[in-house]
Scaffold this motif. Structure first.
Motif, PDB file in Angstrom:
ATOM      1  N   ASP A   5       2.682   2.419 -18.054  1.00 19.32           N
ATOM      2  CA  ASP A   5       2.838   0.893 -18.375  1.00 19.32           C
ATOM      3  C   ASP A   5       4.767   1.267 -19.264  1.00 19.32           C
ATOM      4  OD1 ASP A   5       0.921  -0.090 -17.153  1.00 19.32           O
ATOM      5  OD2 ASP A   5      -0.071  -1.717 -19.332  1.00 19.32           O
ATOM      6  N   ILE A   7       8.033   3.890 -18.401  1.00 17.89           N
ATOM      7  CA  ILE A   7       8.494   4.610 -17.598  1.00 17.89           C
ATOM      8  C   ILE A   7       9.958   5.322 -18.563  1.00 17.89           C
ATOM      9  CG2 ILE A   7      10.209   4.938 -15.541  1.00 17.89           C
ATOM     10  CD1 ILE A   7       8.255   2.056 -14.591  1.00 17.89           C
ATOM     11  N   PHE A  12      13.412   6.624 -14.285  1.00 20.16           N
ATOM     12  CA  PHE A  12      13.929   5.429 -14.004  1.00 20.16           C
ATOM     13  C   PHE A  12      15.176   5.655 -13.494  1.00 20.16           C
ATOM     14  CE2 PHE A  12      16.399   1.980 -14.593  1.00 20.16           C
ATOM     15  CZ  PHE A  12      15.947   0.493 -14.185  1.00 20.16           C
ATOM     16  N   ILE A  15      15.371   8.114 -10.105  1.00 16.70           N
ATOM     17  CA  ILE A  15      15.173   7.606  -8.957  1.00 16.70           C
ATOM     18  C   ILE A  15      16.223   5.930  -8.396  1.00 16.70           C
ATOM     19  CG2 ILE A  15      13.373   5.933  -7.964  1.00 16.70           C
ATOM     20  CD1 ILE A  15      11.335   8.248 -10.238  1.00 16.70           C
ATOM     21  N   CYS A  16      16.800   5.647  -9.833  1.00 19.32           N
ATOM     22  CA  CYS A  16      17.363   4.352  -9.266  1.00 19.32           C
ATOM     23  C   CYS A  16      18.530   4.562  -9.336  1.00 19.32           C
ATOM     24  CB  CYS A  16      17.401   2.947 -10.348  1.00 19.32           C
ATOM     25  SG  CYS A  16      15.381   2.397 -10.373  1.00 19.32           S
ATOM     26  N   VAL A  18      20.508   5.608 -11.701  1.00 19.39           N
ATOM     27  CA  VAL A  18      21.601   4.808 -12.616  1.00 19.39           C
ATOM     28  C   VAL A  18      22.375   5.543 -13.693  1.00 19.39           C
ATOM     29  CG1 VAL A  18      21.322   3.215 -14.425  1.00 19.39           C
ATOM     30  CG2 VAL A  18      20.499   2.460 -12.234  1.00 19.39           C
ATOM     31  N   THR A  45       7.255  -1.012 -18.111  1.00 19.19           N
ATOM     32  CA  THR A  45       7.133  -1.986 -16.578  1.00 19.19           C
ATOM     33  C   THR A  45       7.070  -3.921 -16.588  1.00 19.19           C
ATOM     34  OG1 THR A  45       4.513  -1.442 -16.617  1.00 19.19           O
ATOM     35  CG2 THR A  45       6.392  -0.087 -15.441  1.00 19.19           C
ATOM     36  N   GLU A  46       6.998  -3.778 -17.730  1.00 17.36           N
ATOM     37  CA  GLU A  46       6.459  -5.577 -17.679  1.00 17.36           C
ATOM     38  C   GLU A  46       8.229  -6.245 -17.656  1.00 17.36           C
ATOM     39  OE1 GLU A  46       4.468  -8.521 -18.026  1.00 17.36           O
ATOM     40  OE2 GLU A  46       3.343  -6.808 -16.689  1.00 17.36           O
ATOM     41  N   LEU A  48      10.437  -4.336 -16.015  1.00 18.06           N
ATOM     42  CA  LEU A  48      11.153  -3.148 -15.047  1.00 18.06           C
ATOM     43  C   LEU A  48      12.458  -4.303 -14.080  1.00 18.06           C
ATOM     44  CD1 LEU A  48       9.411  -0.632 -12.901  1.00 18.06           C
ATOM     45  CD2 LEU A  48      11.873  -0.135 -14.319  1.00 18.06           C
ATOM     46  N   PRO A  49      11.164  -5.596 -13.749  1.00 17.44           N
ATOM     47  CA  PRO A  49      12.399  -6.443 -12.842  1.00 17.44           C
ATOM     48  C   PRO A  49      13.610  -7.135 -13.018  1.00 17.44           C
ATOM     49  CG  PRO A  49      10.269  -6.792 -12.766  1.00 17.44           C
ATOM     50  CD  PRO A  49       9.707  -6.247 -14.012  1.00 17.44           C
ATOM     51  N   LYS A  53      17.284  -6.649 -12.230  1.00 20.59           N
ATOM     52  CA  LYS A  53      17.960  -7.981 -12.476  1.00 20.59           C
ATOM     53  C   LYS A  53      19.253  -7.472 -12.905  1.00 20.59           C
ATOM     54  CE  LYS A  53      16.707 -11.926 -11.827  1.00 20.59           C
ATOM     55  NZ  LYS A  53      15.949 -13.649 -12.907  1.00 20.59           N
ATOM     56  N   ARG A  56      21.818  -4.990 -11.246  1.00 24.28           N
ATOM     57  CA  ARG A  56      22.066  -6.174  -9.318  1.00 24.28           C
ATOM     58  C   ARG A  56      23.192  -6.897  -9.788  1.00 24.28           C
ATOM     59  NH1 ARG A  56      16.288  -6.298  -7.863  1.00 24.28           N
ATOM     60  NH2 ARG A  56      16.293  -8.860  -9.016  1.00 24.28           N
ATOM     61  N   PHE A  57      23.420  -7.722 -10.799  1.00 27.57           N
ATOM     62  CA  PHE A  57      23.621  -8.226 -11.531  1.00 27.57           C
ATOM     63  C   PHE A  57      25.510  -6.874 -11.990  1.00 27.57           C
ATOM     64  CE2 PHE A  57      21.171 -11.443 -13.129  1.00 27.57           C
ATOM     65  CZ  PHE A  57      21.687 -12.557 -12.057  1.00 27.57           C
TER      66      PHE A  57
ATOM     67  N   HIS B  33      24.100 -14.689  -3.910  1.00 22.89           N
ATOM     68  CA  HIS B  33      23.069 -13.638  -4.666  1.00 22.89           C
ATOM     69  C   HIS B  33      21.359 -14.327  -4.785  1.00 22.89           C
ATOM     70  CE1 HIS B  33      21.186 -10.249  -6.494  1.00 22.89           C
ATOM     71  NE2 HIS B  33      22.705  -9.573  -5.793  1.00 22.89           N
ATOM     72  N   ASP B  35      18.935 -13.232  -6.262  1.00 29.48           N
ATOM     73  CA  ASP B  35      18.986 -13.326  -7.975  1.00 29.48           C
ATOM     74  C   ASP B  35      19.619 -14.609  -8.994  1.00 29.48           C
ATOM     75  OD1 ASP B  35      17.608 -11.537  -8.723  1.00 29.48           O
ATOM     76  OD2 ASP B  35      19.516  -9.788  -8.160  1.00 29.48           O
ATOM     77  N   SER B 129      19.661  -0.556  -5.061  1.00 31.00           N
ATOM     78  CA  SER B 129      19.468   1.153  -5.138  1.00 31.00           C
ATOM     79  C   SER B 129      17.790   1.090  -5.996  1.00 31.00           C
ATOM     80  CB  SER B 129      20.101   2.300  -6.232  1.00 31.00           C
ATOM     81  OG  SER B 129      20.224   1.224  -7.155  1.00 31.00           O
ATOM     82  N   GLN B 132      14.790   1.984  -3.824  1.00 30.85           N
ATOM     83  CA  GLN B 132      14.501   3.082  -3.382  1.00 30.85           C
ATOM     84  C   GLN B 132      12.850   3.784  -4.293  1.00 30.85           C
ATOM     85  OE1 GLN B 132      18.319   5.156  -4.266  1.00 30.85           O
ATOM     86  NE2 GLN B 132      18.424   5.486  -2.262  1.00 30.85           N
ATOM     87  N   PHE B 133      13.226   2.360  -5.695  1.00 33.16           N
ATOM     88  CA  PHE B 133      12.256   2.618  -6.677  1.00 33.16           C
ATOM     89  C   PHE B 133      10.881   2.078  -6.335  1.00 33.16           C
ATOM     90  CE2 PHE B 133      10.901   3.899  -9.917  1.00 33.16           C
ATOM     91  CZ  PHE B 133      10.279   2.578 -11.633  1.00 33.16           C
ATOM     92  N   ARG B 134      11.094   0.754  -6.676  1.00 30.24           N
ATOM     93  CA  ARG B 134       9.713   0.037  -6.604  1.00 30.24           C
ATOM     94  C   ARG B 134       9.668  -0.442  -4.983  1.00 30.24           C
ATOM     95  NH1 ARG B 134       9.866  -5.001  -8.895  1.00 30.24           N
ATOM     96  NH2 ARG B 134       8.029  -5.293  -8.902  1.00 30.24           N
TER      97      ARG B 134
END
Lengths: 96, 305
Positions: A5, A7, A12, A15-16, A18, A45-46, A48-49, A53, A56-57, B33, B35, B129, B132-134
């Motif tokens: 559970d 990462i 991270f 892959i992302c 960042v 992982t809980e 992650l969203p 987010k 992204r902001f 957006h 979100d 980005s 590419q991961f999830r």
């Protein structure tokens, strides 16, 4: 807690695409919660969203850390208000 | 397929500069957006169009192609193909190099219009980005009857061609969303799969109204029991018969609470909300002569008292 559970932050970030420093900054600021196990930092992982987010902001909308915190707080408040509104709507239906 | 005016999407005219496009995109992205508009499908569609508009118009080559064909882009495309076939390899190579420059575009995020014009493999720099991961999360709506929701049960359905069997806990709320981990789209770069979010729409055709875990039901109480009191039998949601004592002089609209006879509490075994029974006193409308006589007598008595 099961190991799958978590990462590793470096993984991270790779892959992302960042910057690692960004995640550290976000953690220091209190926006991102990391788990420290034997000197290695992990993201659960809980979470992650929420982390995604926040990124992204930051990346899509160029919002700084302070702004992200305000946005997230306001969104939480909207969600609470919506829950309350739904409850009141249900109550109102009793009188229809 | 509908033509999309990308300039209009950005609120600009054809003469807009690169800086204007960038500025307009950023301003609208902050507004639309996903979100920031999680439950607004219209905003999500607009954001998709906005991304397309930015992808096309912020790239000089894409913009040139879009400006050249405009509304007639489809016919223009066919004409160009015809020209390519007939006018030799030089132009063909030019067209191919143009496609290569589109890079990492993920076609499924774009409209049919965009895909047709710029190809499924052409595209943009990735805006997100993390994709590419999830894998992408999926959303589904599931309509179920309230009688099913009163008990934990299994349900099987199909999403994206995949058969999914889930356990729906008793007490789930209308419009509640549950997450099924790993049933979204495949991840990229060996990333984990996305999740599936199922929003439940609960249909209620029973006389019981639900507010959270509590249930409300009306009970038609006859006039005589309301006045004199007596025993009645109320049926709860599970069709159990509950015996109740009505006190003499009960008013219409009186509400009584039956503790623990309501709806099951979500994910809490053996916990239930309450059942509220509202007495609706029914006034007799068709009286016999004898009844009328007796009511008149009662009316006279009440005047004397």
């Amino acid at each position: 807690m099961e190991s799958e559970d978590l990462i590793v932050v470096e993984v991270f970030c790779t892959i992302c695409e960042v910057e690692r420093t960004l995640i550290d900054e976000l953690e220091e600021f209190g926006l991102v919660q990391l788990q420290h196990v034997d000197g290695i930092k992990y993201i659960h992982t809980e979470h992650l969203p929420r982390v995604e987010k926040i990124l992204r902001f930051h990346n899509d909308l160029n919002i700084n850390k302070e702004g992200i915190e305000i946005v997230l707080n306001l969104m939480d408040r909207i969600e609470q208000q919506n829950t309350k509104l739904n409850y009141l709507e249900m109550k109102l239906k009793l009188y229809e | 397929m509908e033509f999309i005016d990308y300039y209009k999407v950005l609120g600009l005219t054809k003469s807009a500069s690169e800086a204007d496009i960038k500025k307009a995109y950023r301003k609208l992205a902050r507004k639309l957006h996903p979100d920031l508009n999680p439950d607004d499908k219209e905003a999500n569609v607009k954001f998709q169009q906005l991304n397309e508009a930015n992808t096309v118009l912020s790239n000089p080559e894409n913009r040139k192609k879009y400006d050249k064909y405009g509304k007639d882009w489809e016919r223009g495309e066919e004409y160009e193909k015809y020209q390519q076939q007939n006018q030799g390899q030089q132009r063909q190579q030019h067209a191919n190099s143009g496609q290569q420059s589109y890079g990492n575009y993920e076609g499924e995020d774009f409209s049919d219009f965009f895909s047709s014009m710029f190809g499924q493999s052409g595209g943009r720099q990735s805006q997100r980005s993390q994709q590419q991961f999830r894998g992408q999360d999926l959303n589904a709506q599931l309509s179920i009857d309230i009688t099913e929701v009163s008990k934990t049960h299994k349900k099987e359905f199909t999403v994206n061609g995949k058969n999914i069997r889930i356990t729906i806990p008793a007490g789930i709320e209308d419009q509640q969303t549950i997450k099924i981990k790993g049933f979204g789209n495949e991840g990229t770069n060996n990333g984990p799969k996305g999740d599936l979010y199922i929003t439940f729409s609960i249909v209620n055709n029973t006389p019981f109204k639900r507010v959270g875990n509590d249930l409300y039901v009306d009970y038609d109480l006859d006039l005589y029991t309301a006045i004199l009191g007596g025993d009645i039998t109320v049926t709860d949601f599970e069709s159990n018969k509950l015996k109740l004592k009505v006190t003499a002089g009960t008013q219409s609209g009186t509400k009584i609470r039956l503790k623990g006879k309501g709806f099951p509490v979500y994910k809490k075994d053996d916990q239930f909300g309450d059942l509220y029974v509202t007495y609706v006193v029914k006034i007799p409308t068709q009286l016999t002569e004898k009844e009328k006589e007796l009511f008149n007598e009662l009316a006279q008595l009440s005047k004397i008292n």
